[in-house]
Write a protein that holds these residues in place. Structure first.
Motif, mmCIF file in Angstrom:
data_model
loop_
_atom_site.group_PDB
_atom_site.id
_atom_site.type_symbol
_atom_site.label_atom_id
_atom_site.label_comp_id
_atom_site.label_asym_id
_atom_site.label_seq_id
_atom_site.Cartn_x
_atom_site.Cartn_y
_atom_site.Cartn_z
ATOM 1 N N GLY A 65 0.820 -1.189 0.003
ATOM 2 C CA GLY A 65 -0.218 0.185 0.049
ATOM 3 C C GLY A 65 0.899 1.238 0.210
ATOM 4 N N VAL A 66 0.150 2.614 -0.046
ATOM 5 C CA VAL A 66 0.902 3.647 -0.191
ATOM 6 C C VAL A 66 1.039 4.197 1.070
ATOM 7 C CG1 VAL A 66 0.470 6.122 -1.139
ATOM 8 C CG2 VAL A 66 -0.030 4.359 -2.563
ATOM 9 N N THR A 67 2.259 4.292 1.497
ATOM 10 C CA THR A 67 2.602 4.795 2.838
ATOM 11 C C THR A 67 2.532 6.475 3.066
ATOM 12 O OG1 THR A 67 4.809 5.301 2.179
ATOM 13 C CG2 THR A 67 4.356 3.227 2.916
ATOM 14 N N ALA A 68 2.673 6.694 4.214
ATOM 15 C CA ALA A 68 2.353 8.122 4.471
ATOM 16 C C ALA A 68 3.433 8.899 3.707
ATOM 17 C CB ALA A 68 2.386 8.557 5.955
ATOM 18 N N ALA A 69 4.720 8.433 3.559
ATOM 19 C CA ALA A 69 5.746 9.102 2.950
ATOM 20 C C ALA A 69 5.492 9.105 1.554
ATOM 21 C CB ALA A 69 7.068 8.571 3.362
ATOM 22 N N ALA A 70 4.700 8.115 0.876
ATOM 23 C CA ALA A 70 4.568 8.354 -0.286
ATOM 24 C C ALA A 70 3.397 9.166 -0.815
ATOM 25 C CB ALA A 70 4.316 6.774 -0.951
ATOM 26 N N LEU A 82 7.008 8.681 -3.820
ATOM 27 C CA LEU A 82 6.011 8.068 -4.499
ATOM 28 C C LEU A 82 6.445 6.981 -5.221
ATOM 29 C CD1 LEU A 82 2.819 8.067 -4.418
ATOM 30 C CD2 LEU A 82 3.237 9.656 -6.685
ATOM 31 N N PHE A 83 7.420 6.918 -5.953
ATOM 32 C CA PHE A 83 8.031 6.152 -6.581
ATOM 33 C C PHE A 83 8.745 4.812 -6.093
ATOM 34 C CE2 PHE A 83 7.154 10.054 -9.005
ATOM 35 C CZ PHE A 83 6.251 9.681 -9.861
ATOM 36 N N LYS A 84 9.172 5.169 -4.925
ATOM 37 C CA LYS A 84 9.906 4.080 -4.148
ATOM 38 C C LYS A 84 9.239 2.783 -3.844
ATOM 39 C CE LYS A 84 13.455 7.230 -2.463
ATOM 40 N NZ LYS A 84 13.923 8.161 -1.075
#
Lengths: 469, 46
Positions: free
Chosen positions: A294-299, B44-46
């Motif tokens: 899943g998309v993390t808070a940082a992402a 976002l791309f990591k």
């Protein structure tokens, strides 16, 4: 002494001499917009301001300011931006950009200083008055101060010129956010969360930075034109040959149609920007994507950053494109493509197509920025150069309205969806469909815009550079 | 309308130089801000 300082600020003292390079005007405008664009980075102070007493954002004291109380500061600033742009537009046209830019720098810088006093005394009303009220007036005057001057210097590239300046407003937050964090870290030992000294430092830095714009800006002589420029060579039937005053402009249906165009475009854009971080985390959660995928808070913070970049680029790209495409066609693209993308985004989320989802969001936000940047050139096409800065100021009340309306719609619809038990992408789909509906209204308003009738034109010659007869 | 007056080469160079300095004055902070945002966006791309 006083006479001399006043005369230096007068419009008559800012008329460019022969050989003045018009490409000095966009950086002068950018110096103002890069500074006042800080407003979009105000959220960086939310947690520090909310923990001035406790010293720990995770464990706020009962006396600490709540997120809602702090959020009001930004709301006041944005409302005052629209109101002061509307109220001071005609004054700006009369006194010229230099005096207006100085007034903006004094209010914006001064707002930080008063706000710092509010932080030091832990008096929220002083913060509201300083950053919100006084600073908000600085935002409004500063936002419109270079617009009509740019249009007069670049009659052949109105979209490019205003796009460059308004791009600065998007870029200002990108500078302010890391700068504010660095300053708060530096001052943390000397004051609660380092906020008050950061406010003082920012107020001084921005005041000095804005002086570059104040003293570089020049207005062109009344008979100046770029080499080879043929007035009214534009093909569009919407480009007026006359001049309409700010008071008459608001009596035309064209002004209010464009007001609706800006309102719907901005409200829809805010719908996405307001929810960007939780939106992408909820839609592409570990639960939906699989453990660890899943998309993390940082992402999600990276997603917000990416949207900021496209907001910035869109301001320049779309506004420049409007010089070739025409303003009405450009807005029709914003709305047509926007309707398609807003309708598509929930499906992309439901199907977990992250890459396409991010691309769609970036395009949407680029058109949100483009909507702001294309508006001054559209106004100049419709109403002429005479009082375009003042008319632009009045149009910005649509922004203030959208600033209240957008978040309200988003939160109401999202809360309602959660009450219904919806989660992930489903919890946001009504937000997107509503925004698509708003864009339909905007498209219809755009398509209804026709040339302004001659009955609204100023009779006889007007002194464009003085904004009056 | 009075087209832009032709300038001497010296004046052209001077105003061109001023324009470059002016653009650097606003361009450098903007480039710094954009680079910071871009670095943040990479997450976002990591």
């Amino acid at each position: 002494m006083a006479d001399t300082s006043t005369s230096i600020l007068d419009r008559s003292r800012t008329i460019a001499g022969p050989g003045y390079n018009r490409w000095l005007v966009p950086p002068a405008a950018l110096a103002i917009h890069l500074a006042i664009g800080q407003a979009y980075a105000f959220s960086v102070f939310n947690k520090p301001l909310g923990s001035l007493i406790s010293g720990d954002p995770a464990k706020p004291d009962a006396l600490d300011w709540t997120p809602t109380q702090i959020g009001i500061t930004f709301s006041i600033a944005i409302v005052l931006l629209g109101l002061s742009a509307a109220l001071f537009g005609k004054w700006l046209e009369r006194v010229g950009p230099r005096k207006a830019m100085l007034a903006s720098a004094l209010c914006f810088g001064g707002g930080f200083l008063i706000g710092s006093l509010g932080v030091s005394l832990h008096n929220i009303f002083l913060l509201y008055f300083g950053y919100g009220f006084v600073g908000g007036i600085g935002l409004g005057i500063g936002y419109i101060s270079p617009v009509s001057t740019l249009i007069k210097w670049f009659p052949d590239r109105k979209g490019v010129a205003t796009g460059m300046a308004i791009m600065g407003f998007g870029g200002g937050a990108m500078i302010a956010s890391p700068l504010s964090v660095a300053l708060m870290t530096h001052f943390k030992a000397s004051a609660p969360q380092g906020v008050a000294p950061t406010f003082i430092t920012l107020g001084i830095i921005y005041f000095i930075f804005m002086q570059f714009g104040v003293w570089t800006i020049r207005v062109p002589a009344s008979d100046w034109a770029p080499a080879g420029y043929v007035p009214n060579a534009e093909h569009s039937a919407l480009v007026t040959a006359g001049n309409v005053s700010a008071d008459n402009a608001i009596k035309t249906p064209q002004f209010w149609l464009l007001w609706v165009v800006l309102l719907t475009n901005v409200t829809a854009g805010i719908g996405l920007l307001e929810t960007a971080s939780p939106l992408i985390q909820d839609t592409f959660s570990d639960k939906a994507m699989g453990a660890g995928l899943g998309v993390t808070a940082a992402a999600a913070a990276g997603f917000v950053g990416l949207l900021s970049l496209f907001n910035l680029l869109g301001r320049f790209f779309w506004s420049s494109a409007s010089d070739k495409l025409g303003r009405k066609t450009t807005y029709a693209i914003y709305f047509g493509l926007g309707i398609l993308l807003y309708t598509l985004v929930p499906t992309l989320g439901h199907n977990l197509q992250l890459a396409f989802y991010v691309i769609a969001a970036c395009v949407i936000v680029s058109m949100y920025g483009g909507g702001f940047a294309t508006a001054p050139a559209f106004l100049s096409d419709l109403f002429g150069k005479y009082q375009v800065g003042a008319i632009h100021g009045r149009l910005l009340t649509a922004w203030s309205t959208a600033g209240v309306l957008g978040p309200l719609i988003v939160h109401q619809l999202h809360d309602h969806a959660k009450e219904q038990g919806l989660t992930g992408a489903a919890a946001y789909q009504n937000v997107f469909y509503t925004m698509a509906g708003l864009l339909v209204v905007g498209l219809l308003a755009d398509l209804a815009i026709t040339a302004v009738k001659e009955q609204y034109y100023e009779k006889g010659p007007v002194t464009v550079e003085a904004g009056g007869h | 309308m009075n087209p832009q007056a032709p300038n001497s080469n010296a004046a052209d160079t001077s105003s061109g130089g001023s324009a470059v300095i002016a653009w650097l004055f606003v361009g450098l902070p903007l480039a710094w801000g954009v680079s910071q945002t871009f670095l943040k966006a990479l997450a976002l791309f990591k």
